[in-house]
Motif scaffolding. Structure first.
Motif, PDB file in Angstrom:
ATOM      1  N   ASP A 114      34.094  51.029  16.050  1.00 53.50           N
ATOM      2  CA  ASP A 114      32.979  51.831  15.555  1.00 53.50           C
ATOM      3  C   ASP A 114      31.742  51.707  16.438  1.00 53.50           C
ATOM      4  OD1 ASP A 114      32.639  49.159  14.712  1.00 53.50           O
ATOM      5  OD2 ASP A 114      31.552  49.744  12.907  1.00 53.50           O
ATOM      6  N   ILE A 115      31.314  50.472  16.726  1.00 55.76           N
ATOM      7  CA  ILE A 115      30.078  50.238  17.481  1.00 55.76           C
ATOM      8  C   ILE A 115      30.316  49.107  18.468  1.00 55.76           C
ATOM      9  CG2 ILE A 115      27.651  49.500  17.334  1.00 55.76           C
ATOM     10  CD1 ILE A 115      27.620  50.546  14.461  1.00 55.76           C
ATOM     11  N   ILE A 116      29.722  49.228  19.653  1.00 56.97           N
ATOM     12  CA  ILE A 116      29.715  48.097  20.574  1.00 56.97           C
ATOM     13  C   ILE A 116      28.276  47.759  20.919  1.00 56.97           C
ATOM     14  CG2 ILE A 116      30.076  49.468  22.674  1.00 56.97           C
ATOM     15  CD1 ILE A 116      31.799  46.975  23.633  1.00 56.97           C
ATOM     16  N   ALA A 117      27.936  46.486  20.713  1.00 54.71           N
ATOM     17  CA  ALA A 117      26.607  45.966  21.043  1.00 54.71           C
ATOM     18  C   ALA A 117      26.792  44.954  22.179  1.00 54.71           C
ATOM     19  CB  ALA A 117      25.965  45.338  19.808  1.00 54.71           C
ATOM     20  N   ASN A 118      26.912  43.682  21.828  1.00 57.10           N
ATOM     21  CA  ASN A 118      27.121  42.647  22.842  1.00 57.10           C
ATOM     22  C   ASN A 118      28.568  42.579  23.314  1.00 57.10           C
ATOM     23  OD1 ASN A 118      24.445  41.901  22.919  1.00 57.10           O
ATOM     24  ND2 ASN A 118      24.673  40.403  21.279  1.00 57.10           N
ATOM     25  N   GLY A 119      29.496  43.063  22.510  1.00 51.45           N
ATOM     26  CA  GLY A 119      30.878  43.203  22.946  1.00 51.45           C
ATOM     27  C   GLY A 119      31.767  41.988  22.769  1.00 51.45           C
ATOM     28  N   ASP A 120      31.324  40.995  22.013  1.00 46.76           N
ATOM     29  CA  ASP A 120      32.141  39.787  21.855  1.00 46.76           C
ATOM     30  C   ASP A 120      33.482  40.089  21.198  1.00 46.76           C
ATOM     31  OD1 ASP A 120      30.283  37.891  22.991  1.00 46.76           O
ATOM     32  OD2 ASP A 120      29.069  38.168  21.181  1.00 46.76           O
ATOM     33  N   GLY A 170      42.769  52.192  27.329  1.00 40.46           N
ATOM     34  CA  GLY A 170      41.347  52.478  27.233  1.00 40.46           C
ATOM     35  C   GLY A 170      40.763  51.983  25.925  1.00 40.46           C
ATOM     36  N   PHE A 171      39.465  52.108  25.862  1.00 46.04           N
ATOM     37  CA  PHE A 171      38.669  51.680  24.711  1.00 46.04           C
ATOM     38  C   PHE A 171      37.801  52.850  24.290  1.00 46.04           C
ATOM     39  CE2 PHE A 171      34.612  49.231  23.497  1.00 46.04           C
ATOM     40  CZ  PHE A 171      34.979  49.085  22.179  1.00 46.04           C
ATOM     41  N   GLY A 172      37.988  53.317  23.058  1.00 44.12           N
ATOM     42  CA  GLY A 172      37.160  54.384  22.511  1.00 44.12           C
ATOM     43  C   GLY A 172      36.238  53.806  21.460  1.00 44.12           C
ATOM     44  N   VAL A 173      34.955  54.065  21.604  1.00 45.46           N
ATOM     45  CA  VAL A 173      33.973  53.534  20.659  1.00 45.46           C
ATOM     46  C   VAL A 173      33.079  54.677  20.181  1.00 45.46           C
ATOM     47  CG1 VAL A 173      32.363  52.822  22.497  1.00 45.46           C
ATOM     48  CG2 VAL A 173      32.275  51.704  20.265  1.00 45.46           C
ATOM     49  N   ALA A 174      32.880  54.736  18.879  1.00 45.61           N
ATOM     50  CA  ALA A 174      32.052  55.813  18.323  1.00 45.61           C
ATOM     51  C   ALA A 174      30.617  55.717  18.819  1.00 45.61           C
ATOM     52  CB  ALA A 174      32.103  55.788  16.800  1.00 45.61           C
ATOM     53  N   VAL A 175      30.029  54.518  18.742  1.00 45.00           N
ATOM     54  CA  VAL A 175      28.622  54.353  19.109  1.00 45.00           C
ATOM     55  C   VAL A 175      28.499  53.207  20.106  1.00 45.00           C
ATOM     56  CG1 VAL A 175      26.289  53.864  18.275  1.00 45.00           C
ATOM     57  CG2 VAL A 175      27.868  55.190  16.850  1.00 45.00           C
ATOM     58  N   GLU A 176      28.051  53.535  21.289  1.00 46.56           N
ATOM     59  CA  GLU A 176      27.756  52.538  22.313  1.00 46.56           C
ATOM     60  C   GLU A 176      26.249  52.318  22.355  1.00 46.56           C
ATOM     61  OE1 GLU A 176      27.704  52.097  27.185  1.00 46.56           O
ATOM     62  OE2 GLU A 176      29.110  53.504  26.277  1.00 46.56           O
ATOM     63  N   LYS A 177      25.835  51.071  22.253  1.00 44.01           N
ATOM     64  CA  LYS A 177      24.426  50.731  22.448  1.00 44.01           C
ATOM     65  C   LYS A 177      24.310  50.233  23.889  1.00 44.01           C
ATOM     66  CE  LYS A 177      23.697  47.978  18.933  1.00 44.01           C
ATOM     67  NZ  LYS A 177      23.095  47.215  17.830  1.00 44.01           N
ATOM     68  N   SER A 178      23.985  51.148  24.796  1.00 47.19           N
ATOM     69  CA  SER A 178      24.017  50.834  26.227  1.00 47.19           C
ATOM     70  C   SER A 178      22.884  49.910  26.666  1.00 47.19           C
ATOM     71  CB  SER A 178      24.024  52.113  27.067  1.00 47.19           C
ATOM     72  OG  SER A 178      22.905  52.912  26.784  1.00 47.19           O
ATOM     73  N   PHE A 179      21.895  49.672  25.807  1.00 48.39           N
ATOM     74  CA  PHE A 179      20.840  48.725  26.144  1.00 48.39           C
ATOM     75  C   PHE A 179      21.300  47.284  25.904  1.00 48.39           C
ATOM     76  CE2 PHE A 179      20.216  50.075  21.780  1.00 48.39           C
ATOM     77  CZ  PHE A 179      19.995  48.894  21.092  1.00 48.39           C
TER      78      PHE A 179
END
Length: 190
Positions: A125-131, A149-158
């Motif tokens: 669903d979401i990737i932040a720090n990615g742990d 591959g990896f599909g993520v709905a919401v990437e927080k690129s910051f």
């Protein structure tokens, strides 16, 4: 994905400059139509890759993973976060910190449901720090399956999560990319 951007702007709650709550559409309540649209989009992006299995991490990735697996006509397998009495004692396991929960958990995937000849699509669903994502990548790699591959709905690129996955040479597809939550405002990357 414009419909997802609009929903995030209308329903997302900025808890801090690092945290965006999407409980009303991804993490607590699930909108079936939006979820199916996300699954169709991921399936379209990966359809030519001959995916044999979709994997995700319990629990917020399950709905989107299910929609994607349904569209691709393959099974969905999810890694559990809690060990049960019936858990596979030989499960593939990784210990990962959770950014949003502030705790460390184990994620476990039974070897029974992932095989060396699988072509795996990891959905979340979401990737932040990615742990958790990096933990899932390690599990897939240890299984001998090929991570397509990896599909993520919401990437927080910051935050570094998606970047660290890409740096491993893994294809990452985001439906929405958020570049900032500073000053209580959602900024999308182009």
């Amino acid at each position: 994905m414009e419909v997802l951007k609009k929903r995030i702007l209308n329903e997302g709650v900025i808890a801090s400059d690092q945290v965006l709550k999407l409980d009303g559409l991804l993490n607590h309540q699930v909108d079936p139509e939006l979820t199916m649209a996300m699954g169709r989009e991921f399936a379209a992006r990966f359809r030519e890759e001959k995916i044999t299995r979709v994997v995700t991490v319990e629990s917020s990735g399950i709905a989107i993973g299910f929609a994607t697996a349904l569209e691709l006509g393959v099974p969905l397998v999810f890694a559990r976060r809690k060990k049960t009495l019936l858990a596979d004692p030989d499960a593939l396991c990784e210990r990962v910190p959770s950014f949003t929960k502030g705790i460390v958990t184990d994620i476990m995937l039974s070897r029974q449901f992932i095989h060396e000849d699988d072509r795996v699509l990891f959905i979340d669903d979401i990737i932040a720090n990615g742990d958790a994502a990096r933990g899932m990548v390690k599990i897939i790699q240890r299984s001998g399956a090929e991570l397509i591959g990896f599909g993520v709905a919401v990437e927080k690129s910051f935050q570094a999560g998606a970047r660290t996955i890409r740096e491993q040479g893994i294809r990452v597809e985001s439906l929405v990319n958020i570049s900032s939550l500073a000053d209580g405002k959602i900024e999308f990357a182009e």
